[in-house]
Design a protein around this motif. Structure first.
Motif, PDB file in Angstrom:
ATOM      1  N   GLU A  91      90.926   6.912 107.353  1.00 18.67           N
ATOM      2  CA  GLU A  91      90.420   8.249 107.670  1.00 18.67           C
ATOM      3  C   GLU A  91      91.364   9.327 107.124  1.00 18.67           C
ATOM      4  O   GLU A  91      90.919  10.337 106.565  1.00 18.67           O
ATOM      5  N   GLU A  92      92.666   9.090 107.268  1.00 16.59           N
ATOM      6  CA  GLU A  92      93.637  10.063 106.751  1.00 16.59           C
ATOM      7  C   GLU A  92      93.595  10.110 105.229  1.00 16.59           C
ATOM      8  O   GLU A  92      93.680  11.179 104.620  1.00 16.59           O
ATOM      9  N   ALA A 129      90.807  12.182 103.488  1.00 16.90           N
ATOM     10  CA  ALA A 129      90.992  13.622 103.329  1.00 16.90           C
ATOM     11  C   ALA A 129      91.517  13.960 101.937  1.00 16.90           C
ATOM     12  O   ALA A 129      91.324  15.072 101.438  1.00 16.90           O
ATOM     13  N   THR A 176      88.546  11.678  99.207  1.00 21.53           N
ATOM     14  CA  THR A 176      87.132  11.860  99.566  1.00 21.53           C
ATOM     15  C   THR A 176      86.546  10.588 100.184  1.00 21.53           C
ATOM     16  O   THR A 176      87.269   9.681 100.557  1.00 21.53           O
ATOM     17  N   SER A 200      85.434  11.826 106.244  1.00 26.93           N
ATOM     18  CA  SER A 200      86.624  12.642 106.399  1.00 26.93           C
ATOM     19  C   SER A 200      86.374  13.709 107.450  1.00 26.93           C
ATOM     20  O   SER A 200      85.232  14.042 107.752  1.00 26.93           O
TER      21      SER A 200
END
Length: 436
Positions: A277-278, A281, A284, A436
């Motif tokens: 998830e990080e 960012a 994409t 994201s």
């Protein structure tokens, strides 16, 4: 020393030139650098002395180092007492010192030789036929000699002289390899010291900077632009800290040490989700996680995160732009398998052999626009092996590039992690795409 007669002009010139070489500080330092002076006998050198005696059928062979004040016998076959016990000869009695210009001494009949017959050691040592070859290091310094002695007249054949030259080369190969190992160890120690000092010196200002940024954030908590700037600076400082830690860990791995783990109960699935998830960012919405249920482990959560982070970010950087990156988790018995797969230009077969080595970058990585130190993959393997696991890679144009990490569920008990067979393919569950 004094010869027992008047030497010819050419021979006298040779002795004078060799005498000057005897005390050359660079030559003496080269002898010290070998680490062989005044050391016990070693089979590596004794074997070559025995071999020369056996092939040439001579009663005496000697490997010597010629220092400024003595000749030290490092190895021999047939050396008589008291020299076999003392293993040295005063330099004034040394014949080998007259090879320091790099020229050998070869004679079939020393008592009749215009140079050797006047040397005071010829008679007492029973020297008649002799071959003395200099041991010359890559810088051109004569460290000593390899010689064979026959107490009777003997015409040396070209084959016998060649054998002695080849064995002399073998002695120098042994010495040079040892020197290289010593240099590598010294360089390793210097690198470790440098990295330790660098990480310490860099962490101090980084810590001070983070404290200053946090103070600034508290003082201006009501100003959004300040908070946004603080977030960017904090992220950059965190990244710098990770780079320093990567450098420190990579240095440990290169030195043959395992990275330090702090194990606890954790969920590898949860760690993977958070990490991806990080990264989403930055890269994409490209990561596709295929996993089912919790993956409870006793492992180092930070180590697991760094494995996922390095593999996933590498796949995003060097894979085909815009294509999905598959991240798969599976369990089998007492182990868990992580696979990260991307499409794009395959890794060259030659690079696959060294891709996990510290500071190595594949040809495709160097040709890309992406910058790097070549530390990510060594750290992945380092953390995998520290857990008692393995790291492997396959790459082809058809199947893409796939990094596979296999770990024991309980890193605190490596004995539970037996020898691994080829990891089976994971079940293809419905992908859970990360936003994201």
């Amino acid at each position: 020393m004094k010869f027992l007669g008047e030497l010819a002009e050419a021979d006298l010139g040779r002795t004078q030139r060799c005498n000057r070489r005897l005390t050359d500080p660079n030559r003496l330092q080269a002898i010290r650098d070998t680490g062989l002076m005044d050391t016990p006998r070693e089979e590596a050198f004794d074997r070559l002395a025995r071999l020369a005696a056996d092939i040439l059928h001579v009663p005496l062979t000697i490997v010597s180092l010629v220092d400024a004040d003595k000749q030290f016998f490092k190895a021999d076959f047939g050396l008589p007492s008291p020299f076999k016990e003392t293993r040295e000869l005063p330099i004034d009695a040394s014949l080998c010192r007259y090879t320091l210009e790099g020229e050998p001494i070869i004679s079939s009949n020393a008592p009749a030789d215009p140079f050797l017959k006047f040397h005071p050691s010829t008679g007492p040592w029973g020297i008649v036929a002799i071959i003395v070859l200099p041991l010359i290091n890559p810088e051109g310094h004569v460290l000593g000699t390899f010689c064979c002695i026959e107490p009777r007249v003997r015409e040396w054949t070209a084959h016998e002289i060649t054998v002695m030259r080849e064995l002399t080369a073998s002695i120098m190969t042994e010495i040079n390899l040892r020197n290289q190992i010593q240099k590598l160890k010294a360089e390793q120690n210097l690198r470790d010291t440098f990295v330790a000092a660098l990480t310490h010196d860099l962490r101090t200002p980084l810590t001070a900077s983070k404290l200053g940024v946090q103070l600034l954030a508290r003082r201006h908590a009501d100003i959004p632009t300040v908070q946004a700037s603080v977030a960017r600076v904090t992220a950059s400082l965190d990244r710098a800290e990770r780079m320093i830690q990567n450098l420190l860990d990579a240095s440990q791995i290169k030195a043959g040490k395992r990275v330090t783990l702090t194990v606890s109960e954790c969920d590898f699935h949860e760690i993977t989700v958070q990490t991806l998830e990080e990264l989403s960012a930055v890269f994409t919405d490209r990561f596709v996680l295929k996993a089912e249920g919790a993956f409870n482990m006793v492992a180092d959560p930070i180590g697991l995160r760094r494995i996922v982070e390095n593999l996933a970010s590498n796949a995003a950087k060097y894979g085909a732009p815009g294509t999905p990156i598959e991240v798969l988790l599976s369990r089998s018995g007492g182990r868990v398998t992580l696979q990260v797969r991307n499409q794009g230009t395959p890794i060259a077969e030659s690079d696959l052999l060294t891709i996990f080595e510290p500071f190595h970058r594949s040809r495709s990585a160097m040709e890309s626009a992406q910058k790097g130190w070549g530390l990510g993959l060594p750290l992945v393997r380092g953390f995998a092996e520290a857990h008692g696991g393995t790291a492997t890679v396959t790459s082809s144009a058809q199947d893409g590039t796939c990094f596979t990490i296999t770990l024991p569920l309980n890193a605190a008990s490596p004995e539970l992690f037996s020898a691994l067979s080829e990891p089976e393919r994971v079940n293809t569950n419905e992908p859970s795409r990360l936003r994201s």
